[in-house]
Structures are given as C-alpha cells and as structure tokens.
Scaffold this motif. Structure first.
Motif, PDB file in Angstrom:
ATOM      1  N   LEU A 123      52.097  48.157  26.748  1.00  0.00           N
ATOM      2  CA  LEU A 123      51.515  47.816  28.034  1.00  0.00           C
ATOM      3  C   LEU A 123      51.271  49.049  28.904  1.00  0.00           C
ATOM      4  N   SER A 124      51.968  50.123  28.625  1.00  0.00           N
ATOM      5  CA  SER A 124      51.761  51.332  29.421  1.00  0.00           C
ATOM      6  C   SER A 124      50.419  51.992  29.138  1.00  0.00           C
ATOM      7  N   LEU A 125      49.916  51.868  27.913  1.00  0.00           N
ATOM      8  CA  LEU A 125      48.620  52.422  27.521  1.00  0.00           C
ATOM      9  C   LEU A 125      48.419  53.857  28.031  1.00  0.00           C
ATOM     10  N   ASN A 126      49.349  54.717  27.713  1.00  0.00           N
ATOM     11  CA  ASN A 126      49.208  56.136  28.022  1.00  0.00           C
ATOM     12  C   ASN A 126      48.938  56.418  29.501  1.00  0.00           C
ATOM     13  N   GLY A 127      49.660  55.735  30.365  1.00  0.00           N
ATOM     14  CA  GLY A 127      49.530  56.040  31.789  1.00  0.00           C
ATOM     15  C   GLY A 127      48.465  55.274  32.513  1.00  0.00           C
ATOM     16  N   HIS A 128      47.735  54.365  31.823  1.00  0.00           N
ATOM     17  CA  HIS A 128      46.669  53.610  32.475  1.00  0.00           C
ATOM     18  C   HIS A 128      47.137  52.235  32.908  1.00  0.00           C
ATOM     19  N   ALA A 129      48.424  52.061  33.120  1.00  0.00           N
ATOM     20  CA  ALA A 129      48.962  50.750  33.460  1.00  0.00           C
ATOM     21  C   ALA A 129      48.418  50.231  34.780  1.00  0.00           C
ATOM     22  N   ALA A 130      47.922  51.103  35.636  1.00  0.00           N
ATOM     23  CA  ALA A 130      47.373  50.652  36.912  1.00  0.00           C
ATOM     24  C   ALA A 130      46.154  49.770  36.720  1.00  0.00           C
ATOM     25  N   GLU A 131      45.508  49.869  35.570  1.00  0.00           N
ATOM     26  CA  GLU A 131      44.316  49.080  35.308  1.00  0.00           C
ATOM     27  C   GLU A 131      44.592  47.909  34.366  1.00  0.00           C
ATOM     28  N   ILE A 132      45.848  47.674  34.049  1.00  0.00           N
ATOM     29  CA  ILE A 132      46.202  46.629  33.104  1.00  0.00           C
ATOM     30  C   ILE A 132      46.796  45.443  33.840  1.00  0.00           C
ATOM     31  N   VAL A 133      46.354  44.222  33.486  1.00  0.00           N
ATOM     32  CA  VAL A 133      46.911  43.019  34.085  1.00  0.00           C
ATOM     33  C   VAL A 133      48.058  42.549  33.205  1.00  0.00           C
ATOM     34  N   ALA A 134      49.230  43.197  33.358  1.00  0.00           N
ATOM     35  CA  ALA A 134      50.392  42.807  32.562  1.00  0.00           C
ATOM     36  C   ALA A 134      50.860  41.418  32.956  1.00  0.00           C
ATOM     37  N   ASN A 135      50.740  41.101  34.246  1.00  0.00           N
ATOM     38  CA  ASN A 135      51.028  39.750  34.735  1.00  0.00           C
ATOM     39  C   ASN A 135      49.764  39.256  35.432  1.00  0.00           C
ATOM     40  N   PRO A 136      48.812  38.665  34.706  1.00  0.00           N
ATOM     41  CA  PRO A 136      47.498  38.360  35.263  1.00  0.00           C
ATOM     42  C   PRO A 136      47.548  37.492  36.501  1.00  0.00           C
ATOM     43  N   ASP A 137      48.487  36.566  36.587  1.00  0.00           N
ATOM     44  CA  ASP A 137      48.513  35.658  37.726  1.00  0.00           C
ATOM     45  C   ASP A 137      48.828  36.373  39.032  1.00  0.00           C
ATOM     46  N   ALA A 138      49.343  37.600  38.948  1.00  0.00           N
ATOM     47  CA  ALA A 138      49.743  38.318  40.152  1.00  0.00           C
ATOM     48  C   ALA A 138      48.579  39.055  40.800  1.00  0.00           C
ATOM     49  N   ARG A 139      47.396  39.097  40.158  1.00  0.00           N
ATOM     50  CA  ARG A 139      46.308  39.898  40.682  1.00  0.00           C
ATOM     51  C   ARG A 139      45.066  39.047  40.918  1.00  0.00           C
ATOM     52  N   PRO A 140      44.626  38.906  42.172  1.00  0.00           N
ATOM     53  CA  PRO A 140      43.411  38.147  42.446  1.00  0.00           C
ATOM     54  C   PRO A 140      42.172  38.967  42.130  1.00  0.00           C
ATOM     55  N   SER A 186      30.746  29.318  45.856  1.00  0.00           N
ATOM     56  CA  SER A 186      31.510  30.261  45.045  1.00  0.00           C
ATOM     57  C   SER A 186      32.865  29.670  44.715  1.00  0.00           C
ATOM     58  N   LYS A 187      33.317  29.879  43.471  1.00  0.00           N
ATOM     59  CA  LYS A 187      34.594  29.354  43.012  1.00  0.00           C
ATOM     60  C   LYS A 187      35.379  30.468  42.347  1.00  0.00           C
ATOM     61  N   GLU A 188      36.652  30.598  42.733  1.00  0.00           N
ATOM     62  CA  GLU A 188      37.499  31.649  42.162  1.00  0.00           C
ATOM     63  C   GLU A 188      38.339  31.085  41.024  1.00  0.00           C
ATOM     64  N   THR A 189      38.357  31.783  39.910  1.00  0.00           N
ATOM     65  CA  THR A 189      39.199  31.407  38.779  1.00  0.00           C
ATOM     66  C   THR A 189      40.339  32.421  38.665  1.00  0.00           C
ATOM     67  N   ALA A 190      41.543  31.909  38.479  1.00  0.00           N
ATOM     68  CA  ALA A 190      42.703  32.778  38.368  1.00  0.00           C
ATOM     69  C   ALA A 190      42.731  33.452  36.999  1.00  0.00           C
ATOM     70  N   ALA A 191      43.323  34.631  36.945  1.00  0.00           N
ATOM     71  CA  ALA A 191      43.485  35.313  35.674  1.00  0.00           C
ATOM     72  C   ALA A 191      44.513  34.579  34.831  1.00  0.00           C
ATOM     73  N   GLY A 192      44.352  34.657  33.533  1.00  0.00           N
ATOM     74  CA  GLY A 192      45.274  34.020  32.614  1.00  0.00           C
ATOM     75  C   GLY A 192      45.039  34.521  31.213  1.00  0.00           C
ATOM     76  N   THR A 193      45.486  33.769  30.228  1.00  0.00           N
ATOM     77  CA  THR A 193      45.315  34.157  28.843  1.00  0.00           C
ATOM     78  C   THR A 193      43.838  34.202  28.484  1.00  0.00           C
ATOM     79  N   ASN A 194      43.361  35.356  28.060  1.00  0.00           N
ATOM     80  CA  ASN A 194      41.953  35.556  27.707  1.00  0.00           C
ATOM     81  C   ASN A 194      41.016  35.168  28.847  1.00  0.00           C
ATOM     82  N   GLN A 195      41.429  35.485  30.073  1.00  0.00           N
ATOM     83  CA  GLN A 195      40.630  35.137  31.243  1.00  0.00           C
ATOM     84  C   GLN A 195      40.891  36.120  32.375  1.00  0.00           C
ATOM     85  N   PHE A 196      39.857  36.841  32.821  1.00  0.00           N
ATOM     86  CA  PHE A 196      39.959  37.681  34.004  1.00  0.00           C
ATOM     87  C   PHE A 196      39.927  36.816  35.261  1.00  0.00           C
ATOM     88  N   ALA A 197      40.472  37.341  36.351  1.00  0.00           N
ATOM     89  CA  ALA A 197      40.261  36.723  37.658  1.00  0.00           C
ATOM     90  C   ALA A 197      38.821  36.995  38.065  1.00  0.00           C
TER      91      ALA A 197
END
Length: 456
Positions: free
Chosen positions: A22-39, A154-165
C-alpha cells in the motif's frame, strides 16, 4: 476446529506483503487505502490512483450423514473439514473524465467441501470449482468502466471496491468491458449477493437458475451497457462462454456466448428504499440435451452422458429479484428463477427452478450497530428432463449420485457477523441441508462455517 496452523502459515506472510504494498514507494498520498474515508473532489475527480486489499478465509465442516450409495459428484458422507483463502488487491487508475481501469490480482488456496460437488446450492460462494493445496496467482478482473453523463441532477457515488468516488449526473450510460464476473453487474441484491460479507450459499447469493457465462472460477470476457434514467436502469451484456461446459475460458471465441438483459426499478415504501429486478438470459453453445443423452444411453446400454450428444443449442432463463428495507435496521429479499431445463447446466450449477427468500438485520437493537445477522432459505428443483437424466446415473456440473430418489433440495442458512474492528469481520454460519443434490436417500445434515474477512 476452524482456525488451523495451515491457514496462518500460508496467509499471514502473503497478507503482510499486501499491506506493505500500500505504500507504493512513497506515493501513499495518492492511494485510497480506505476508500470510504475520501470524498470526490469538487469536479468529481479525486486521486488518479486507488489501491485496496481484502483477505477472506472460510472454513466449513459437516458431520457424518446417511448415504446408502454415492456417485462421482456426491458429497462425501464422512465428516469433512475444508477451508479456502483468497487475498485480492484492487488497483484502479483514472484514465480520462468518466473512465476508470481496474485490475484485481488475487492469490487463492484451498478446496470446497468434497471438491465443490454434491449440492446444487453449494454451501460456500468462496469455493471455486478448481482448488489447490498451494497458493496460486490468478487475475479474476481487468476491465474498463466509462460513464457518459446525460441530464439530471448531479449524484455523488462513494468510493468502494473497484469504484472511485465520483460525481456524475444521475441519468447516465455506463459501459463496462474486459474480464470480470457477470454477477458484478447483474442479479445484484443489497442483502444477499456477497459471499465475503453476507450469505454464503450459491442459491441464496444468486438466482440458482441463472446459468451465467463463467470459467471454473466464475469470471469471463464480455461487455455490458447500463442506461440509468431516474428510478429505472436497463442493462444488457454480451459474454463469452467456455468452449466446454464448466471449464476454463481461454482465448477469445464469441461463437459460444451468453446474452443477458435486466430491468431494475427503484422505489420507496413507507419511506424505505427497495428495488425490483427482472433478468433474462439466453446461452448459445454446444450443449447436450437431457432427453437425447438418456435415449442414447438406453440404446447403447450405457450411462447417459450429455457430452456425447452436444450440438449447437440455446438455453433461456428468467428470474425475479426483490429487495426491500422494512425498517432502518431490517431488510428482506427474495428471488424466483426458472430456466429451460431441457439442456445441461453449462457454467453455474444444476438448478432449473429455484425460490429463495430471507432477511438481514444489523445489531443496533442490542448495542452492536456494526454487527449483522441473516436468515434465509432456498428450495431448488430439477425439470422433468433433468430428473430422468440424473435418475439414470448421469453427471452434471455439481451433482450426480449415480441414481436418484428425487426430492427438491432445501437449504436454510443463518449467520452472525461480528465487527472486530472497522476493517475486520468474523462470521459464524450454519446451513441445514435436506435432500442434497435432490436425493431423498442422502442426508439431511448441517454445514458449520466460520469466515474471517478483512478489507483495507
């Protein structure tokens, strides 16, 4: 009984590696490790990357049960204890506005009870038709999804498994193409569809009569289009079937295919949401006719075998899928399905008529809001042509005792899922099976299970 040294020794190191990745060589800032936490961002486009992981371990056990005879596809009447483990990475990348690419490398290990045969409504949706003692790597999903916005709010979809916010217009056209599972898009149900989180029996998490295109793991190549308009969705798909029933999907051959269509309506009842789905499919492939197989067996004095009478044919099916929230903590569901019943089951399981229904409830009433409990039952049946085939000793995808004292297969499942942490759940599952593989001469018996599921 359930958690063995075998499980921990083979999965702990693999899951640790998944967490480290999950760290991906320091690029963790761009990774949704917990997708539900990021709108989603204001423009509906968040980070260009998403990475998640899951681990699911299932152990099932049944005691000895009555069985005066057994066949090639019979459930072993001696007490059996088996387990499966799978670890999956969900890697996503935004391609352009409205488009996403997802790939899901996975490590699997283990077997279903009796090598995943012996019941038409098999007790574990985590058990594939191919098992291995050693962990092996495969790629169940690699697909592109593209959303074309139409009109509407407009409708917002939450991030999840195989799904971006994302934030898209409520009315849109969604196109999915690549390698994935047909039930990813079709025959969905909020209360009974995910063997990693809710019910586990095949004929409860899916319409047992839906003989969807799939390889031995449940995945295939195909494309689907969904038209979302207000409270309605119309979706259709074209999928590749395996060259031989119940085998691997290899290469790209479209002459053996499945066409699926589903109409969904969303509604509210006394302020509680619900959905109604009607699904139809037609499989076109070289498949055996049950009557032809029985007739050939009688003429030659041999056991009927659909593999000997295969020719180009079509097998249709239809199912109704209902879900309804009753209160804020209780939801109910039901499925009714039927297919042609004259041709052999090609990909999924040997069911020609099926009814299932149940309920799901969260634990807020006893102070455990994140816990869930479920109760459901399924009744599966064969067509007259299939009955004659199996009574004469024929073998199917999952069933075949060598002879048959027919009775509808009946299954009751109850489970309790406890949230150990926000990311980890422990589930205890009990299924009671009557007339396994439609045979009154075998069983009844219980299947006890435990499931550990973690998501990051």
């Amino acid at each position: 009984m359930f958690f063995t040294k075998h499980f921990f020794s083979r999965t702990t190191c693999i899951f640790s590696a998944a967490l480290l990745s999950l760290s991906l060589n320091g690029h963790a800032a761009e990774i949704v490790a917990n997708p539900d936490a990021r709108p989603a961002d204001d423009d509906g486009q968040g980070s260009p990357w998403s990475l998640g992981a899951q681990l699911t371990y299932v152990n099932q056990w049944h005691p000895d049960f009555r069985a005066p005879y057994s066949g090639t596809n019979s459930m072993d009447p001696a007490a059996r204890n088996t387990n499966t483990t799978d670890i999956t990475l969900f890697l996503g990348r935004r391609l352009w506005k409205g488009a996403e690419f997802w790939v899901n490398p996975e490590i699997d290990q283990g077997f279903g009870l009796s090598n995943t045969v012996g019941m038409a409504g098999f007790p574990s949706g985590e058990a594939y038709k191919i098992g291995e003692n050693r962990p092996y790597i495969r790629l169940p999903r690699a697909f592109i999804r593209h959303v074309i916005e139409l009109d509407g709010d407009s409708k917002e979809t939450a991030a999840g498994t195989n799904q971006f916010a994302n934030r898209y217009s409520a009315n849109n056209i969604t196109i999915t193409i690549g390698h994935f599972s047909v039930p990813d898009l079709f025959d969905n149900n909020s209360y009974a569809h995910d063997a990693r989180n809710d019910f586990m029996n095949w004929s409860i998490i899916s319409a047992g009569t839906f003989d969807y295109a799939a390889d031995s793991w449940g995945f295939t190549n195909g494309a689907a289009v969904e038209w979302n308009q207000n409270d309605w969705t119309l979706r259709g798909g074209f999928f590749q079937m395996s060259a031989v029933p119940n085998q691997k999907v290899t290469g790209l051959h479209l002459e053996q295919n499945s066409i699926v269509a589903e109409l969904e309506h969303r509604h509210e009842w006394n302020g509680h949401p619900g959905k109604v789905r009607v699904l139809g499919f037609v499989n076109r492939a070289d498949m055996g006719d049950y009557r032809d197989a029985v007739q050939l067996g009688q003429q030659t004095g041999t056991t009927p075998d659909t593999a000997l009478v295969r020719r180009r044919a079509a097998n249709p099916g239809l199912s109704l899928n209902l879900e309804q929230e009753v209160t804020t903590d209780i939801g109910v569901f039901a499925r009714i399905g039927v297919n042609g019943g004259k041709k052999e089951a090609y990909e999924f399981t040997d069911i020609n008529r099926s009814v299932s229904a149940g309920l799901s409830m969260d634990g807020r009433r006893w102070g455990r809001e994140q816990d869930r409990i479920g109760l459901a039952g399924a009744v599966n049946a064969l067509s007259p042509q299939a009955k004659a085939y199996f009574a004469a000793g024929g073998m199917g995808v999952l069933v075949g005792d060598g002879q048959l004292n027919y009775g509808s297969e009946r299954i009751v499942e109850v489970w309790y899922s406890a949230a150990l942490t926000k990311q980890v759940r422990l589930t205890f599952d009990i299924q009671h099976v009557t007339n396994p593989a439609y045979n009154r001469d075998r069983g009844p018996f219980p299947v006890y299970g435990v499931r550990l599921h973690a998501e990051l």
